[in-house]
Design a protein around this motif. Structure first.
Motif, PDB file in Angstrom:
ATOM      1  N   VAL A   1       0.843  -1.291  -0.097  1.00 21.39           N
ATOM      2  CA  VAL A   1      -0.025   0.052  -0.218  1.00 21.39           C
ATOM      3  C   VAL A   1       0.779   1.124   0.003  1.00 21.39           C
ATOM      4  O   VAL A   1       1.753   1.400   0.877  1.00 21.39           O
ATOM      5  CB  VAL A   1      -1.090  -0.038   1.190  1.00 21.39           C
ATOM      6  CG1 VAL A   1      -2.149  -0.673   1.034  1.00 21.39           C
ATOM      7  CG2 VAL A   1      -0.286  -0.120   2.477  1.00 21.39           C
ATOM      8  N   ASP A   2       0.680   2.313  -0.789  1.00 28.20           N
ATOM      9  CA  ASP A   2       0.844   3.725  -0.642  1.00 28.20           C
ATOM     10  C   ASP A   2      -0.256   4.387  -0.227  1.00 28.20           C
ATOM     11  O   ASP A   2      -1.260   4.352  -0.618  1.00 28.20           O
ATOM     12  CB  ASP A   2       1.248   4.222  -2.331  1.00 28.20           C
ATOM     13  CG  ASP A   2       2.706   3.589  -2.702  1.00 28.20           C
ATOM     14  OD1 ASP A   2       3.013   2.624  -2.050  1.00 28.20           O
ATOM     15  OD2 ASP A   2       3.209   4.180  -3.554  1.00 28.20           O
ATOM     16  N   CYS A   3       0.026   5.177   1.052  1.00 24.03           N
ATOM     17  CA  CYS A   3      -0.889   5.860   1.851  1.00 24.03           C
ATOM     18  C   CYS A   3      -0.608   7.257   1.612  1.00 24.03           C
ATOM     19  O   CYS A   3       0.629   7.804   2.170  1.00 24.03           O
ATOM     20  CB  CYS A   3      -0.743   5.415   3.358  1.00 24.03           C
ATOM     21  SG  CYS A   3      -1.215   3.723   3.496  1.00 24.03           S
ATOM     22  N   GLU A   4      -1.384   8.275   1.469  1.00 26.04           N
ATOM     23  CA  GLU A   4      -1.180   9.663   1.154  1.00 26.04           C
ATOM     24  C   GLU A   4      -2.270  10.350   1.517  1.00 26.04           C
ATOM     25  O   GLU A   4      -3.292   9.777   1.235  1.00 26.04           O
ATOM     26  CB  GLU A   4      -0.621  10.019  -0.604  1.00 26.04           C
ATOM     27  CG  GLU A   4       0.333   9.080  -0.902  1.00 26.04           C
ATOM     28  CD  GLU A   4       0.558   9.307  -2.417  1.00 26.04           C
ATOM     29  OE1 GLU A   4       0.223  10.230  -3.144  1.00 26.04           O
ATOM     30  OE2 GLU A   4       1.426   8.313  -2.889  1.00 26.04           O
ATOM     31  N   GLN A   5      -2.071  11.787   1.840  1.00 26.27           N
ATOM     32  CA  GLN A   5      -3.058  12.727   2.053  1.00 26.27           C
ATOM     33  C   GLN A   5      -2.627  13.897   1.490  1.00 26.27           C
ATOM     34  O   GLN A   5      -1.478  14.527   1.435  1.00 26.27           O
ATOM     35  CB  GLN A   5      -3.318  12.864   3.545  1.00 26.27           C
ATOM     36  CG  GLN A   5      -4.255  13.795   4.039  1.00 26.27           C
ATOM     37  CD  GLN A   5      -4.142  15.105   4.056  1.00 26.27           C
ATOM     38  OE1 GLN A   5      -3.223  15.680   4.096  1.00 26.27           O
ATOM     39  NE2 GLN A   5      -5.266  16.027   3.884  1.00 26.27           N
ATOM     40  N   SER A   6      -3.745  14.659   1.026  1.00 23.78           N
ATOM     41  CA  SER A   6      -3.717  16.188   0.438  1.00 23.78           C
ATOM     42  C   SER A   6      -5.111  16.895   0.790  1.00 23.78           C
ATOM     43  O   SER A   6      -5.894  16.394   0.646  1.00 23.78           O
ATOM     44  CB  SER A   6      -3.334  16.022  -0.928  1.00 23.78           C
ATOM     45  OG  SER A   6      -2.981  17.080  -1.243  1.00 23.78           O
ATOM     46  N   ASN A   7      -4.619  18.188   1.048  1.00 23.94           N
ATOM     47  CA  ASN A   7      -5.790  19.165   0.929  1.00 23.94           C
ATOM     48  C   ASN A   7      -6.080  19.873  -0.373  1.00 23.94           C
ATOM     49  O   ASN A   7      -6.474  20.870  -0.495  1.00 23.94           O
ATOM     50  CB  ASN A   7      -5.297  20.323   2.024  1.00 23.94           C
ATOM     51  CG  ASN A   7      -5.504  19.613   3.519  1.00 23.94           C
ATOM     52  OD1 ASN A   7      -6.141  18.815   3.597  1.00 23.94           O
ATOM     53  ND2 ASN A   7      -4.536  19.890   4.119  1.00 23.94           N
ATOM     54  N   HIS A   8      -5.235  19.441  -1.317  1.00 25.17           N
ATOM     55  CA  HIS A   8      -5.313  20.169  -2.546  1.00 25.17           C
ATOM     56  C   HIS A   8      -5.832  19.074  -3.694  1.00 25.17           C
ATOM     57  O   HIS A   8      -5.227  18.228  -4.058  1.00 25.17           O
ATOM     58  CB  HIS A   8      -3.932  20.639  -3.149  1.00 25.17           C
ATOM     59  CG  HIS A   8      -3.112  21.384  -2.108  1.00 25.17           C
ATOM     60  ND1 HIS A   8      -3.607  22.706  -1.783  1.00 25.17           N
ATOM     61  CD2 HIS A   8      -2.392  21.144  -0.863  1.00 25.17           C
ATOM     62  CE1 HIS A   8      -2.906  23.238  -0.819  1.00 25.17           C
ATOM     63  NE2 HIS A   8      -2.038  22.392  -0.275  1.00 25.17           N
TER      64      HIS A   8
END
Ligand code: DQA
Length: 145
Positions: free
Chosen positions: A45-52
């Motif tokens: 798994v690649d886990c990422e977060q962005s507000n954009h």
């Protein structure tokens, strides 16, 4: 098998953001649990977060060929973003929509999702566990295909 796990706006504040509603587990803790589950399931798994939103749209566009599927908590964009729906359709990868809270029991504007009818499945209302259930469901769907 490689799975992309995406979290959208304001989810970096999990743990301190409305803990009565979203729980006290932080996003890094959720990512650690997802990594452990992925290992158990024999996937990556690649886990990422962005507000954009543009960053997330670009990430989805680049996912084709690199990932077998996507688990996404799109946060508020769930209820607003045609562009996010279009990006997921264009990527043509199975995805699972997840939410920590029971969106059906909240304000009416959260009852509509631009993603649910084109998702492989939807999980909501189980707090941080929604992400893990979403990963399990997506992997079993992909293995059955
Ligand atoms: C959420 C539900 C959304 O309605 C809200 O905007 C969020 C979090 C959830 O995980 O419960 O940001 O996606």
């Amino acid at each position: 098998m490689r799975i992309l796990v995406l979290s959208g706006p304001n989810l970096q504040m999990l743990g301190t953001r409305e803990p009565d509603r979203y729980g006290s587990t932080t996003l890094p803790e959720i990512h650690a649990r997802l990594s452990a589950l992925a290992q158990e399931l024999g996937v990556a798994v690649d886990c990422e977060q962005s507000n954009h939103e543009g960053v997330v749209l670009d990430r989805i566009a680049g996912a084709r060929g690199a990932f077998a599927g996507i688990v996404i908590n799109a946060g508020g964009w769930t209820h607003t973003s045609v562009a996010l729906r279009d990006a997921l359709l264009a990527a043509n990868l199975p995805f699972v929509e997840v939410h920590l809270s029971n969106v059906a029991a909240r304000e009416p504007f959260r009852h509509h999702s631009y993603l649910s009818d084109v998702a492989a499945g939807v999980v909501f209302g189980f707090g941080a566990e929604s992400y893990l259930l979403g990963l399990r469901g997506l992997v079993s769907r992909l293995r059955a295909a």
